[in-house]
Scaffold this motif. Structure first.
Motif, PDB file in Angstrom:
ATOM      1  N   TRP A  12       0.824  -1.206   0.000  1.00 53.04           N
ATOM      2  CA  TRP A  12       0.000   0.000   0.000  1.00 53.04           C
ATOM      3  C   TRP A  12       0.858   1.255   0.000  1.00 53.04           C
ATOM      4  CZ3 TRP A  12      -4.714   0.451  -1.554  1.00 53.04           C
ATOM      5  CH2 TRP A  12      -5.560  -0.651  -1.508  1.00 53.04           C
ATOM      6  N   MET A  13       2.074   1.175   0.524  1.00 51.25           N
ATOM      7  CA  MET A  13       3.009   2.288   0.352  1.00 51.25           C
ATOM      8  C   MET A  13       3.390   2.454  -1.116  1.00 51.25           C
ATOM      9  SD  MET A  13       5.577   1.982   3.608  1.00 51.25           S
ATOM     10  CE  MET A  13       5.071   2.506   5.242  1.00 51.25           C
ATOM     11  N   PHE A  14       3.539   1.320  -1.794  1.00 46.19           N
ATOM     12  CA  PHE A  14       3.808   1.383  -3.225  1.00 46.19           C
ATOM     13  C   PHE A  14       2.635   2.028  -3.968  1.00 46.19           C
ATOM     14  CE2 PHE A  14       2.785  -0.825  -7.225  1.00 46.19           C
ATOM     15  CZ  PHE A  14       3.803  -0.324  -8.032  1.00 46.19           C
ATOM     16  N   ILE A  15       1.406   1.673  -3.584  1.00 47.04           N
ATOM     17  CA  ILE A  15       0.219   2.257  -4.224  1.00 47.04           C
ATOM     18  C   ILE A  15       0.131   3.746  -3.930  1.00 47.04           C
ATOM     19  CG2 ILE A  15      -2.302   2.192  -4.248  1.00 47.04           C
ATOM     20  CD1 ILE A  15      -2.099  -0.825  -3.699  1.00 47.04           C
ATOM     21  N   GLU A  16       0.512   4.160  -2.713  1.00 57.84           N
ATOM     22  CA  GLU A  16       0.556   5.596  -2.399  1.00 57.84           C
ATOM     23  C   GLU A  16       1.508   6.315  -3.344  1.00 57.84           C
ATOM     24  OE1 GLU A  16      -0.956   7.527  -0.287  1.00 57.84           O
ATOM     25  OE2 GLU A  16      -1.880   6.259   1.250  1.00 57.84           O
ATOM     26  N   GLY A  17       2.704   5.747  -3.541  1.00 54.25           N
ATOM     27  CA  GLY A  17       3.654   6.365  -4.452  1.00 54.25           C
ATOM     28  C   GLY A  17       3.173   6.369  -5.885  1.00 54.25           C
ATOM     29  N   LEU A  18       2.533   5.277  -6.313  1.00 55.45           N
ATOM     30  CA  LEU A  18       2.004   5.198  -7.671  1.00 55.45           C
ATOM     31  C   LEU A  18       0.915   6.226  -7.897  1.00 55.45           C
ATOM     32  CD1 LEU A  18       1.789   3.698 -10.408  1.00 55.45           C
ATOM     33  CD2 LEU A  18       0.169   2.129  -9.309  1.00 55.45           C
ATOM     34  N   TYR A  19       0.011   6.370  -6.935  1.00 53.50           N
ATOM     35  CA  TYR A  19      -1.084   7.330  -7.070  1.00 53.50           C
ATOM     36  C   TYR A  19      -0.550   8.758  -7.114  1.00 53.50           C
ATOM     37  CZ  TYR A  19      -5.537   9.651  -6.165  1.00 53.50           C
ATOM     38  OH  TYR A  19      -6.646  10.463  -6.247  1.00 53.50           O
ATOM     39  N   VAL A  28       2.566  11.625 -16.233  1.00 55.50           N
ATOM     40  CA  VAL A  28       1.741  10.818 -17.130  1.00 55.50           C
ATOM     41  C   VAL A  28       1.330   9.552 -16.405  1.00 55.50           C
ATOM     42  CG1 VAL A  28       1.659   9.593 -19.327  1.00 55.50           C
ATOM     43  CG2 VAL A  28       2.950  11.732 -19.123  1.00 55.50           C
ATOM     44  N   PRO A  29       0.055   9.276 -16.254  1.00 50.01           N
ATOM     45  CA  PRO A  29      -0.370   8.100 -15.494  1.00 50.01           C
ATOM     46  C   PRO A  29      -0.056   6.801 -16.214  1.00 50.01           C
ATOM     47  CG  PRO A  29      -2.258   9.151 -16.518  1.00 50.01           C
ATOM     48  CD  PRO A  29      -1.081  10.049 -16.773  1.00 50.01           C
ATOM     49  N   PHE A  30       0.237   5.770 -15.413  1.00 46.14           N
ATOM     50  CA  PHE A  30       0.462   4.453 -15.987  1.00 46.14           C
ATOM     51  C   PHE A  30      -0.849   3.813 -16.446  1.00 46.14           C
ATOM     52  CE2 PHE A  30       4.205   4.960 -13.252  1.00 46.14           C
ATOM     53  CZ  PHE A  30       5.204   4.642 -14.155  1.00 46.14           C
ATOM     54  N   LEU A  65      -3.279  -5.758  -5.683  1.00 43.22           N
ATOM     55  CA  LEU A  65      -1.889  -5.475  -5.351  1.00 43.22           C
ATOM     56  C   LEU A  65      -1.688  -5.346  -3.847  1.00 43.22           C
ATOM     57  CD1 LEU A  65      -0.896  -2.831  -8.079  1.00 43.22           C
ATOM     58  CD2 LEU A  65      -0.104  -5.194  -7.921  1.00 43.22           C
ATOM     59  N   GLY A  66      -2.633  -4.702  -3.167  1.00 42.29           N
ATOM     60  CA  GLY A  66      -2.448  -4.397  -1.752  1.00 42.29           C
ATOM     61  C   GLY A  66      -2.779  -5.524  -0.806  1.00 42.29           C
ATOM     62  N   TRP A  67      -3.758  -6.388  -1.172  1.00 49.68           N
ATOM     63  CA  TRP A  67      -4.167  -7.461  -0.265  1.00 49.68           C
ATOM     64  C   TRP A  67      -3.973  -8.850  -0.860  1.00 49.68           C
ATOM     65  CZ3 TRP A  67      -4.652  -5.598   4.372  1.00 49.68           C
ATOM     66  CH2 TRP A  67      -5.164  -4.330   4.577  1.00 49.68           C
ATOM     67  N   ILE A  79      10.657  -0.604  -2.244  1.00 44.65           N
ATOM     68  CA  ILE A  79      11.419   0.562  -1.787  1.00 44.65           C
ATOM     69  C   ILE A  79      12.140   1.219  -2.960  1.00 44.65           C
ATOM     70  CG2 ILE A  79      13.396   1.281  -0.389  1.00 44.65           C
ATOM     71  CD1 ILE A  79      12.554  -0.789   1.676  1.00 44.65           C
ATOM     72  N   ALA A  80      12.759   0.405  -3.823  1.00 46.89           N
ATOM     73  CA  ALA A  80      13.480   0.964  -4.976  1.00 46.89           C
ATOM     74  C   ALA A  80      12.541   1.701  -5.920  1.00 46.89           C
ATOM     75  CB  ALA A  80      14.204  -0.164  -5.711  1.00 46.89           C
ATOM     76  N   VAL A  81      11.369   1.124  -6.187  1.00 44.69           N
ATOM     77  CA  VAL A  81      10.408   1.775  -7.093  1.00 44.69           C
ATOM     78  C   VAL A  81       9.880   3.062  -6.479  1.00 44.69           C
ATOM     79  CG1 VAL A  81       8.189   1.512  -8.245  1.00 44.69           C
ATOM     80  CG2 VAL A  81       9.789  -0.397  -8.200  1.00 44.69           C
ATOM     81  N   ASN A  82       9.629   3.064  -5.169  1.00 42.56           N
ATOM     82  CA  ASN A  82       9.151   4.278  -4.516  1.00 42.56           C
ATOM     83  C   ASN A  82      10.196   5.385  -4.542  1.00 42.56           C
ATOM     84  OD1 ASN A  82       6.490   3.739  -3.827  1.00 42.56           O
ATOM     85  ND2 ASN A  82       7.038   2.698  -1.936  1.00 42.56           N
ATOM     86  N   ILE A  83      11.467   5.020  -4.472  1.00 38.10           N
ATOM     87  CA  ILE A  83      12.517   6.027  -4.602  1.00 38.10           C
ATOM     88  C   ILE A  83      12.474   6.647  -5.994  1.00 38.10           C
ATOM     89  CG2 ILE A  83      15.021   6.358  -4.691  1.00 38.10           C
ATOM     90  CD1 ILE A  83      15.291   4.300  -2.484  1.00 38.10           C
ATOM     91  N   LEU A  84      12.274   5.826  -7.020  1.00 33.96           N
ATOM     92  CA  LEU A  84      12.156   6.353  -8.387  1.00 33.96           C
ATOM     93  C   LEU A  84      10.941   7.258  -8.522  1.00 33.96           C
ATOM     94  CD1 LEU A  84      13.062   3.156 -10.471  1.00 33.96           C
ATOM     95  CD2 LEU A  84      14.532   5.109  -9.906  1.00 33.96           C
ATOM     96  N   PHE A  85       9.809   6.850  -7.929  1.00 36.76           N
ATOM     97  CA  PHE A  85       8.619   7.706  -7.946  1.00 36.76           C
ATOM     98  C   PHE A  85       8.916   9.057  -7.292  1.00 36.76           C
ATOM     99  CE2 PHE A  85       5.467   3.919  -8.078  1.00 36.76           C
ATOM    100  CZ  PHE A  85       5.494   3.955  -9.460  1.00 36.76           C
ATOM    101  N   LEU A  86       9.579   9.025  -6.146  1.00 40.50           N
ATOM    102  CA  LEU A  86       9.857  10.249  -5.419  1.00 40.50           C
ATOM    103  C   LEU A  86      10.781  11.170  -6.213  1.00 40.50           C
ATOM    104  CD1 LEU A  86       9.485  11.825  -2.799  1.00 40.50           C
ATOM    105  CD2 LEU A  86      11.442  10.595  -1.864  1.00 40.50           C
TER     106      LEU A  86
END
Length: 489
Positions: free
Chosen positions: A230-237, A244-246, A259-261, A304-311
């Motif tokens: 869900w942290m990943f989903i927060e970063g994705l959102y 540009v949205p995925f 994805l989350g559950w 964690i790596a993907v969220n760093i890229l999002f950030l």
């Protein structure tokens, strides 16, 4: 003592020796034990197990206690010297009355490696003291996180104005954290009750109940994995909002829920099955040191790596907006963008990056100072993460603060209105003259209403007379019939 271990030791299996918890209890239990020699070692308690009396020159063996990190199928050894004294680590060491017990065969390989890294006995004692302090900090941190999560969920569910796409993701993240917090606090509370000195050693608890213990730790890992997703989903959102949205079109919560559950459920089930087959220890002790744990840790590192890229992408876009022409023309827009940049920087610990510190190997081989700094900092970040997330996403959120202020103002205004209406009612009925006037007015209105009804009934249907408002005293038609608009509680 090593040479004596090769002899045929005396096997003592009458009662589990780890259930006796003091020297006096050990002596009472073996008060009727007899040895066939005048030179013997008396019964003793080595702070872990009770040992019966032994003849001079004998070696006793007892099964290892079924504690975490211990293999209960192995044996511990204790030797009695020829002159009737319990032997120490060396042949001429008799400094301790209870002697030395060789538990080296009892430890699992993971525990042996850990004890070697802890250093000298003095360093071990200090590091164990640090570990006890971090447990206290952990209990306080998890408790504060629990209260923060419950309060945030109440706010988001109580106020419909706050129920939107973004807060819907927040609520799922809070629920994932809540699973982990509740299960951890339940395990810690059970351990505190079962491990009390005055508690019976055979009292059942989570840690010593097969299947139940494994189920609790499986729930902890499931909640932790859901939190990462869900942290990943927060970063994705958030990334989709500024770039540009995925996924084109409206938000699909079915994908988010899978994805989350759903995905964490499959990952946790796979890990639990592999661990149950290949790591058959009591309550899966030391499972985080096994290679099978990477079934869960690998995807977490990826998140964690993907969220760093999002950030980084979010920061790039926001900084670009700061340097654009709109920032020069509109100071208000510039301030708004700067605020978004600061919020993005605050998201750094919230998107799972702080959890990477907990994935690192504990520096138990370092000095007690370094070990203490690492232990207290990581424990603080991990146990209080629920509080941090609630502060950013709920307590410090401008929309939430506006909603709470508006609710509070309405509540105060309603209470002031109730007090004013209550004061008017009290003054009316406390004044006899006003009360009599109200009664007379109600009586006149009732007689007029009866007279008008009879006139309308007698009149022909085609020429029904209408009452003249001029004949009705002012306020008579409405006296006694009005009702307040609201109810004061």
């Amino acid at each position: 003592m090593n040479s004596s271990e090769s002899e045929n030791p005396l096997d003592v299996r009458d009662v589990p020796p780890w259930t006796i918890k003091s020297t006096n209890s050990c002596l009472r239990y073996h008060r009727n034990s007899r040895v066939n020699s005048e030179t013997f070692c008396p019964a003793t308690f080595d702070n872990i197990m009770c040992w019966p009396p032994a003849e001079g020159g004998e070696t006793l063996k007892q099964p290892c206690p079924p504690f975490k990190g211990i293999d209960p199928s192995k044996f511990a050894f204790k030797s009695c010297s020829e002159d009737g004294r319990w032997s120490g680590k060396t042949e001429d060491d008799f400094s301790r009355p209870q002697g030395f017990t060789n538990y080296s065969n009892c430890f699992l390989p993971v525990m042996k490696d850990l004890l070697e890294k802890l250093g000298t006995p003095e360093e071990r004692k200090l590091k164990f003291t640090i570990a006890e302090g971090t447990r206290t900090m952990e209990l306080i941190g998890w408790s504060i996180s629990l209260l923060s999560l419950l309060l945030s969920l109440f706010i988001f569910f109580h106020f419909k104005k706050l129920q939107n796409h973004r807060t819907r993701i927040h609520r799922n993240l809070f629920f994932a954290m809540l699973i982990q917090v509740v299960v951890r606090l339940t395990v810690y509370a059970d351990q505190a009750i079962v491990r009390r000195p005055d508690t019976s050693p055979n009292k059942p608890g989570i840690d010593n109940t097969p299947v139940l213990c494994e189920a609790f730790y499986t729930m902890i890992e499931y909640g932790r994995t859901c939190m990462f997703m869900w942290m990943f989903i927060e970063g994705l959102y958030l990334n989709n909002l500024v770039s540009v949205p995925f996924f084109q079109g409206p938000v699909s919560y079915k994908i988010y829920y899978l994805l989350g559950w759903g995905l964490p459920l499959l990952m946790t089930a796979l890990w639990a099955g592999v661990t149950a087959v290949y790591h058959q220890t009591q309550c899966w002790w030391g499972y985080s040191f096994t290679p099978y744990y990477w079934v869960l840790e690998g995807p977490r590192f990826t998140v964690i790596a993907v969220n760093i890229l999002f950030l980084l992408n979010i920061l790039r876009i926001l900084i670009k907006k700061l340097r654009g022409p709109q920032a020069q023309e509109s100071p208000r827009e510039t301030a708004k963008v700067k605020k978004s940049v600061r919020a993005a920087l605050v998201l750094l610990p919230l998107l799972g990056i702080t959890n990477s510190f907990n994935m690192m190997t504990s520096p138990v081989h370092r000095s007690p100072l370094e070990f203490g700094l690492w232990s207290y900092s990581t424990t603080f970040l991990r146990s209080c993460q629920g509080l941090f997330v609630c502060c950013i996403y709920c307590f410090f959120n401008d929309e939430v603060k506006r909603t709470l202020r508006h609710f509070w103002k309405r509540r105060m205004a309603a209470r002031r209105g109730c007090r004013r209406r209550s004061n008017r009612s009290t003054s009316l009925f406390d004044n006899p003259s006003l009360l009599d006037a109200a009664r007379r007015q109600s009586s006149v209105a009732a007689r007029l209403r009866t007279s008008l009804d009879s006139q309308i009934t007698i009149a022909p249907l085609g020429r029904r007379r209408q009452p003249s408002a001029a004949g009705i005293p002012a306020g008579a038609a409405t006296a006694g019939s009005s009702s307040p608009n609201g109810t004061c509680l």
